[in-house]
Motif scaffolding. Sequence first.
Motif, PDB file in Angstrom:
ATOM      1  N   GLU A   8       2.372  18.370   8.945  1.00 47.04           N
ATOM      2  CA  GLU A   8       3.394  18.907   8.045  1.00 47.04           C
ATOM      3  C   GLU A   8       3.871  17.900   6.998  1.00 47.04           C
ATOM      4  O   GLU A   8       4.716  18.225   6.156  1.00 47.04           O
ATOM      5  CB  GLU A   8       4.597  19.396   8.865  1.00 47.04           C
ATOM      6  N   THR A   9       3.351  16.677   7.030  1.00 43.82           N
ATOM      7  CA  THR A   9       3.754  15.668   6.052  1.00 43.82           C
ATOM      8  C   THR A   9       3.355  16.108   4.648  1.00 43.82           C
ATOM      9  O   THR A   9       2.222  16.526   4.419  1.00 43.82           O
ATOM     10  CB  THR A   9       3.112  14.310   6.384  1.00 43.82           C
ATOM     11  N   LYS A  10       4.282  15.995   3.713  1.00 42.53           N
ATOM     12  CA  LYS A  10       4.042  16.453   2.341  1.00 42.53           C
ATOM     13  C   LYS A  10       3.405  15.347   1.494  1.00 42.53           C
ATOM     14  O   LYS A  10       3.824  14.193   1.552  1.00 42.53           O
ATOM     15  CB  LYS A  10       5.362  16.882   1.699  1.00 42.53           C
ATOM     16  N   VAL A  11       2.422  15.743   0.688  1.00 39.79           N
ATOM     17  CA  VAL A  11       1.743  14.791  -0.184  1.00 39.79           C
ATOM     18  C   VAL A  11       2.734  14.138  -1.144  1.00 39.79           C
ATOM     19  O   VAL A  11       2.679  12.931  -1.401  1.00 39.79           O
ATOM     20  CB  VAL A  11       0.602  15.474  -0.966  1.00 39.79           C
ATOM     21  N   GLU A  12       3.675  14.941  -1.671  1.00 38.88           N
ATOM     22  CA  GLU A  12       4.624  14.380  -2.632  1.00 38.88           C
ATOM     23  C   GLU A  12       5.529  13.328  -1.998  1.00 38.88           C
ATOM     24  O   GLU A  12       5.957  12.378  -2.669  1.00 38.88           O
ATOM     25  CB  GLU A  12       5.470  15.484  -3.283  1.00 38.88           C
ATOM     26  N   ASN A  13       5.812  13.478  -0.700  1.00 42.15           N
ATOM     27  CA  ASN A  13       6.601  12.451  -0.014  1.00 42.15           C
ATOM     28  C   ASN A  13       5.807  11.155   0.115  1.00 42.15           C
ATOM     29  O   ASN A  13       6.354  10.057  -0.081  1.00 42.15           O
ATOM     30  CB  ASN A  13       7.042  12.940   1.359  1.00 42.15           C
ATOM     31  N   VAL A  14       4.524  11.285   0.441  1.00 39.27           N
ATOM     32  CA  VAL A  14       3.683  10.091   0.571  1.00 39.27           C
ATOM     33  C   VAL A  14       3.584   9.376  -0.773  1.00 39.27           C
ATOM     34  O   VAL A  14       3.633   8.142  -0.833  1.00 39.27           O
ATOM     35  CB  VAL A  14       2.293  10.468   1.116  1.00 39.27           C
ATOM     36  N   ARG A  15       3.475  10.122  -1.851  1.00 41.23           N
ATOM     37  CA  ARG A  15       3.453   9.499  -3.180  1.00 41.23           C
ATOM     38  C   ARG A  15       4.750   8.734  -3.436  1.00 41.23           C
ATOM     39  O   ARG A  15       4.748   7.646  -4.025  1.00 41.23           O
ATOM     40  CB  ARG A  15       3.258  10.562  -4.262  1.00 41.23           C
ATOM     41  N   TRP A  16       5.877   9.302  -3.011  1.00 39.84           N
ATOM     42  CA  TRP A  16       7.163   8.636  -3.210  1.00 39.84           C
ATOM     43  C   TRP A  16       7.239   7.331  -2.427  1.00 39.84           C
ATOM     44  O   TRP A  16       7.620   6.295  -2.969  1.00 39.84           O
ATOM     45  CB  TRP A  16       8.305   9.577  -2.810  1.00 39.84           C
ATOM     46  N   TYR A  17       6.848   7.390  -1.140  1.00 44.99           N
ATOM     47  CA  TYR A  17       6.852   6.164  -0.335  1.00 44.99           C
ATOM     48  C   TYR A  17       5.966   5.110  -1.001  1.00 44.99           C
ATOM     49  O   TYR A  17       6.341   3.929  -1.084  1.00 44.99           O
ATOM     50  CB  TYR A  17       6.332   6.419   1.074  1.00 44.99           C
ATOM     51  N   ALA A  18       4.797   5.538  -1.444  1.00 48.62           N
ATOM     52  CA  ALA A  18       3.848   4.603  -2.056  1.00 48.62           C
ATOM     53  C   ALA A  18       4.433   3.976  -3.322  1.00 48.62           C
ATOM     54  O   ALA A  18       4.243   2.775  -3.576  1.00 48.62           O
ATOM     55  CB  ALA A  18       2.542   5.318  -2.362  1.00 48.62           C
ATOM     56  N   SER A  19       5.159   4.773  -4.116  1.00 50.17           N
ATOM     57  CA  SER A  19       5.751   4.237  -5.344  1.00 50.17           C
ATOM     58  C   SER A  19       6.823   3.196  -5.025  1.00 50.17           C
ATOM     59  O   SER A  19       6.989   2.217  -5.759  1.00 50.17           O
ATOM     60  CB  SER A  19       6.335   5.373  -6.190  1.00 50.17           C
ATOM     61  N   LEU A  20       7.557   3.397  -3.942  1.00 50.34           N
ATOM     62  CA  LEU A  20       8.581   2.436  -3.531  1.00 50.34           C
ATOM     63  C   LEU A  20       7.968   1.127  -3.037  1.00 50.34           C
ATOM     64  O   LEU A  20       8.550   0.050  -3.195  1.00 50.34           O
ATOM     65  CB  LEU A  20       9.454   3.034  -2.431  1.00 50.34           C
ATOM     66  N   LEU A  21       6.784   1.221  -2.432  1.00 49.14           N
ATOM     67  CA  LEU A  21       6.146   0.058  -1.815  1.00 49.14           C
ATOM     68  C   LEU A  21       5.181  -0.662  -2.740  1.00 49.14           C
ATOM     69  O   LEU A  21       4.758  -1.781  -2.444  1.00 49.14           O
ATOM     70  CB  LEU A  21       5.400   0.495  -0.546  1.00 49.14           C
ATOM     71  N   LYS A  22       4.821  -0.039  -3.861  1.00 48.62           N
ATOM     72  CA  LYS A  22       3.844  -0.631  -4.769  1.00 48.62           C
ATOM     73  C   LYS A  22       4.290  -2.022  -5.213  1.00 48.62           C
ATOM     74  O   LYS A  22       5.408  -2.219  -5.686  1.00 48.62           O
ATOM     75  CB  LYS A  22       3.668   0.270  -6.001  1.00 48.62           C
ATOM     76  N   GLY A  23       3.412  -2.979  -5.010  1.00 51.69           N
ATOM     77  CA  GLY A  23       3.709  -4.356  -5.395  1.00 51.69           C
ATOM     78  C   GLY A  23       4.618  -5.087  -4.433  1.00 51.69           C
ATOM     79  O   GLY A  23       4.925  -6.261  -4.648  1.00 51.69           O
ATOM     80  N   LEU A  24       5.055  -4.397  -3.373  1.00 56.37           N
ATOM     81  CA  LEU A  24       5.983  -5.000  -2.412  1.00 56.37           C
ATOM     82  C   LEU A  24       5.295  -5.333  -1.088  1.00 56.37           C
ATOM     83  O   LEU A  24       5.348  -6.471  -0.629  1.00 56.37           O
ATOM     84  CB  LEU A  24       7.162  -4.057  -2.162  1.00 56.37           C
ATOM     85  N   ALA A  25       4.670  -4.337  -0.468  1.00 54.64           N
ATOM     86  CA  ALA A  25       4.044  -4.537   0.835  1.00 54.64           C
ATOM     87  C   ALA A  25       2.983  -3.470   1.046  1.00 54.64           C
ATOM     88  O   ALA A  25       3.091  -2.361   0.504  1.00 54.64           O
ATOM     89  CB  ALA A  25       5.093  -4.451   1.950  1.00 54.64           C
ATOM     90  N   PRO A  26       1.952  -3.765   1.843  1.00 56.74           N
ATOM     91  CA  PRO A  26       0.953  -2.744   2.165  1.00 56.74           C
ATOM     92  C   PRO A  26       1.523  -1.709   3.126  1.00 56.74           C
ATOM     93  O   PRO A  26       2.560  -1.936   3.768  1.00 56.74           O
ATOM     94  CB  PRO A  26      -0.174  -3.544   2.815  1.00 56.74           C
ATOM     95  N   MET A  27       0.834  -0.575   3.211  1.00 56.23           N
ATOM     96  CA  MET A  27       1.270   0.494   4.096  1.00 56.23           C
ATOM     97  C   MET A  27       0.109   0.961   4.964  1.00 56.23           C
ATOM     98  O   MET A  27      -1.012   1.098   4.474  1.00 56.23           O
ATOM     99  CB  MET A  27       1.807   1.681   3.290  1.00 56.23           C
ATOM    100  N   VAL A  28       0.389   1.192   6.239  1.00 53.97           N
ATOM    101  CA  VAL A  28      -0.581   1.855   7.098  1.00 53.97           C
ATOM    102  C   VAL A  28      -0.094   3.266   7.394  1.00 53.97           C
ATOM    103  O   VAL A  28       1.106   3.505   7.557  1.00 53.97           O
ATOM    104  CB  VAL A  28      -0.841   1.091   8.414  1.00 53.97           C
TER     105      VAL A  28
END
Length: 253
Positions: free
Chosen positions: A190-210
């Motif tokens: 049920e995880t939304k693609v748009e939410n994942v994009r948001w998390y990724a935008s917050l983390l870009k240049g800061l830390a990797p994500m698994v």
Amino acid sequence: MRVIMAEVFNSWQGEGGSVEGSAFGRRQIFVRFAGCDLHCVWCDSKEYIDASRVSRWRYEIEPFTGRFEYNSNPASVEEVVGAILRLDTGDIHSISYTGGEPTLQVKPLKALMERMKELGFDNFLETHGGLPELIKEVAPLTDYASVDIKDETARATEDWRGLVLREVESIRILKRAGAKTYAKLVVTSETKVENVRWYASLLKGLAPMVIQPREPMDIPQARLMELYREAARVMGRKNVGLSFQVHKYLNVL
């Protein structure tokens, strides 16, 4: 100083994949704190959420045997240090502080981390990251950190967006202190693609994500790859990885 504990044991780190900050596949001694202020639907340590109900804690008698003895809570910091040292097999990568949420007991957590640093061990903090003001107190003692990004489907709290922003701030604090840090995102069908994009935008240049599928897995491979691809498009192809709870497949703690 006293601390409400859940357990201390020797095992493999089964999460984190191959991104920087991960200790995946390394031997660790796990120090699990009782108590958490969130209520994620997939929590696999629900028996430890309410620290007031955890009347005793257990510690492994011999490394990697799964045989335990029990003591009453609260424990002294020195009791916990003793349990850790009895489990040192000479190949320990780091001490993992997990929970529950270890930062809720930040004073004994800090005391433990200071003591283990004095004894020559690295500290690995596993945290939901929702309490950046407490993260500040232990960030200088942290060598490695895994910080959760709680997806909307975790239903951890009503203000899940505010929680995510606090988690990202905790990552920023840890990184500034020099800790090798990654974000862990548990996903479901049920995880939304748009939410994942948001998390990724917050983390870009800061830390990797698994990206870690909830256990037992309920997400199709195609959907998992779609979430991965969208995160990598934002963060860069080398800053996203997959994580699985491999220790469960190995049938170890």
